[in-house]
Design an enzyme around this catalytic site. Sequence first.
Site, PDB file in Angstrom:
ATOM      1  N   LYS A  37       0.813  -1.227   0.000  1.00  0.00           N
ATOM      2  CA  LYS A  37       0.000   0.000   0.000  1.00  0.00           C
ATOM      3  C   LYS A  37       0.844   1.274   0.000  1.00  0.00           C
ATOM      4  O   LYS A  37       0.369   2.321  -0.412  1.00  0.00           O
ATOM      5  CB  LYS A  37      -0.927   0.004   1.213  1.00  0.00           C
ATOM      6  CG  LYS A  37      -0.164   0.166   2.506  1.00  0.00           C
ATOM      7  CD  LYS A  37      -1.063   0.151   3.718  1.00  0.00           C
ATOM      8  CE  LYS A  37      -0.217   0.481   4.926  1.00  0.00           C
ATOM      9  NZ  LYS A  37      -0.672  -0.108   6.161  1.00  0.00           N
ATOM     10  N   ARG A 132      -6.105   1.094  17.423  1.00  0.00           N
ATOM     11  CA  ARG A 132      -6.696   1.273  16.103  1.00  0.00           C
ATOM     12  C   ARG A 132      -7.698   0.119  15.978  1.00  0.00           C
ATOM     13  O   ARG A 132      -8.603   0.035  16.812  1.00  0.00           O
ATOM     14  CB  ARG A 132      -5.631   1.302  14.998  1.00  0.00           C
ATOM     15  CG  ARG A 132      -6.183   1.968  13.726  1.00  0.00           C
ATOM     16  CD  ARG A 132      -5.137   2.104  12.627  1.00  0.00           C
ATOM     17  NE  ARG A 132      -4.800   0.817  12.032  1.00  0.00           N
ATOM     18  CZ  ARG A 132      -3.896   0.675  11.059  1.00  0.00           C
ATOM     19  NH1 ARG A 132      -3.263   1.727  10.570  1.00  0.00           N
ATOM     20  NH2 ARG A 132      -3.641  -0.513  10.558  1.00  0.00           N
TER      21      ARG A 132
HETATM   22  C1  LIG Z   1       0.346  -0.739   6.617  1.00  0.00           C
HETATM   23  C2  LIG Z   1       0.164  -1.909   7.442  1.00  0.00           C
HETATM   24  C3  LIG Z   1       1.246  -2.742   7.698  1.00  0.00           C
HETATM   25  C4  LIG Z   1       2.637  -2.462   7.187  1.00  0.00           C
HETATM   26  O1  LIG Z   1       3.285  -1.567   8.015  1.00  0.00           O
HETATM   27  P1  LIG Z   1       4.782  -1.090   7.701  1.00  0.00           P
HETATM   28  O2  LIG Z   1       5.082  -0.189   8.811  1.00  0.00           O
HETATM   29  O3  LIG Z   1       4.753  -0.445   6.367  1.00  0.00           O
HETATM   30  O4  LIG Z   1       5.639  -2.293   7.687  1.00  0.00           O
HETATM   31  C5  LIG Z   1       1.024  -3.848   8.479  1.00  0.00           C
HETATM   32  N1  LIG Z   1      -0.204  -4.146   8.963  1.00  0.00           N
HETATM   33  C6  LIG Z   1      -1.273  -3.375   8.730  1.00  0.00           C
HETATM   34  C7  LIG Z   1      -2.584  -3.760   9.299  1.00  0.00           C
HETATM   35  C8  LIG Z   1      -1.131  -2.232   7.955  1.00  0.00           C
HETATM   36  O5  LIG Z   1      -2.199  -1.472   7.724  1.00  0.00           O
END
Ligand SMILES: *Cc1c(COP(=O)(O)O)cnc(C)c1O
Length: 366
Positions: A37, A132
């Site tokens: 993402k 969250r």
């Molecule tokens: C974006 C996201 C990640 C990845 O996090 P990074 O800090 O980019 O490694 C992992 N888990 C969830 C639920 C996320 O939304």
Amino acid sequence: MEGCPVLEINLDKITENANRVVMRCQEKGINVLGVTKGFSAIHQIVTAMIAGGVHHLADARMENILELRKRDIYNPMTLLRIPRLSNVENVVQYADTSVNSEISVIAALGKVATRIKKTHNIILMVDVGDLREGVMQEDVLDIAMKIQKIPGVKLIGLGTNMGCFGGVLPSVGNLGVLISLKKTLEQQMNYKLDVISGGGTSSLLLVENNMIPEGINQLRIGEGILLGTDTTNNRIIPWLHQDTFRLSAEVIEVKDKPSMPMGERGKDAFGNVTEFIDIGTRKRAILALGKQDMYLEGLFPLEEKYKILGGSSDHTIVDITDKDTTINIGDKIFFGLTYPGLLSASDSRCIEKKFKGRGYLSKLNY
Ligand SMILES: *Cc1c(COP(=O)(O)O)cnc(C)c1O
């Protein structure tokens, strides 16, 4: 378009980062989900991650997952944002697994899955403190029992998220909660859970320090692979490349100007009031890059002597006084990107993407 800001992407370095993360985690029995993402799932970058040994992909947006499926990427994919009730159809069709915390959504996923004769995997998110998404610990058993009774879905494990809203750091303590919940569930439900998903990039520090609790067998890594940084722990990751992305923009004005605006002052174009300090006359370059193109706070000049003074929708102003080489109209100034900067630049239609290096990729024939 000639002269547009350019996001340069070093695919080989991303492949290497992916490979290093995968190898380190493998030693601890951890499977790495490559999180896409942070760069809007640009398919060349996804392919670079796969070339580095990432098999399982994950994204927060179905729109990105759909795009990758259209590109014939058939790797397993996990939806990382809890699904919208209005979008369960797509989730079951195109993602193998989703993270969840609402029983009504899980029931809706089960209904679709049953209809199209699929099984959709569920990771139940547990809130261990970051506040969250996720169910509270005391509700886990109850909701897990309910999921078990829903046809079409399979509860494959537990997950948690950290460092996102509350900035809570992953620890032996809070990850331990997940592991003990897993044990309780397995006893009570007489059923084995395959996945314990212990966070994102911020959990890598525990892997490095040999502190990651045994039982955590999945991490979802975006930032580390992409930028070699770990914002939550406020560090660079020393065994990864940081020079994976670079943004360049063209200089359209160079002039000496005072550091204090002249005249009576109201708000700037975005409704903010900025404080100025009088440090005399400064040499400034204006770039053809602005807030409409990307989140400017996510940029830092690669030349340490430059300082970004600010920007408006179409301009960025850089103080270049302290660097002695001359900058001319038409020159480029280069920037590194933070994770939020990368997110907005990769999604911007005003920013051109250029790819560098494809050593590993040419073999894969994508
Ligand atoms: C974006 C996201 C990640 C990845 O996090 P990074 O800090 O980019 O490694 C992992 N888990 C969830 C639920 C996320 O939304």
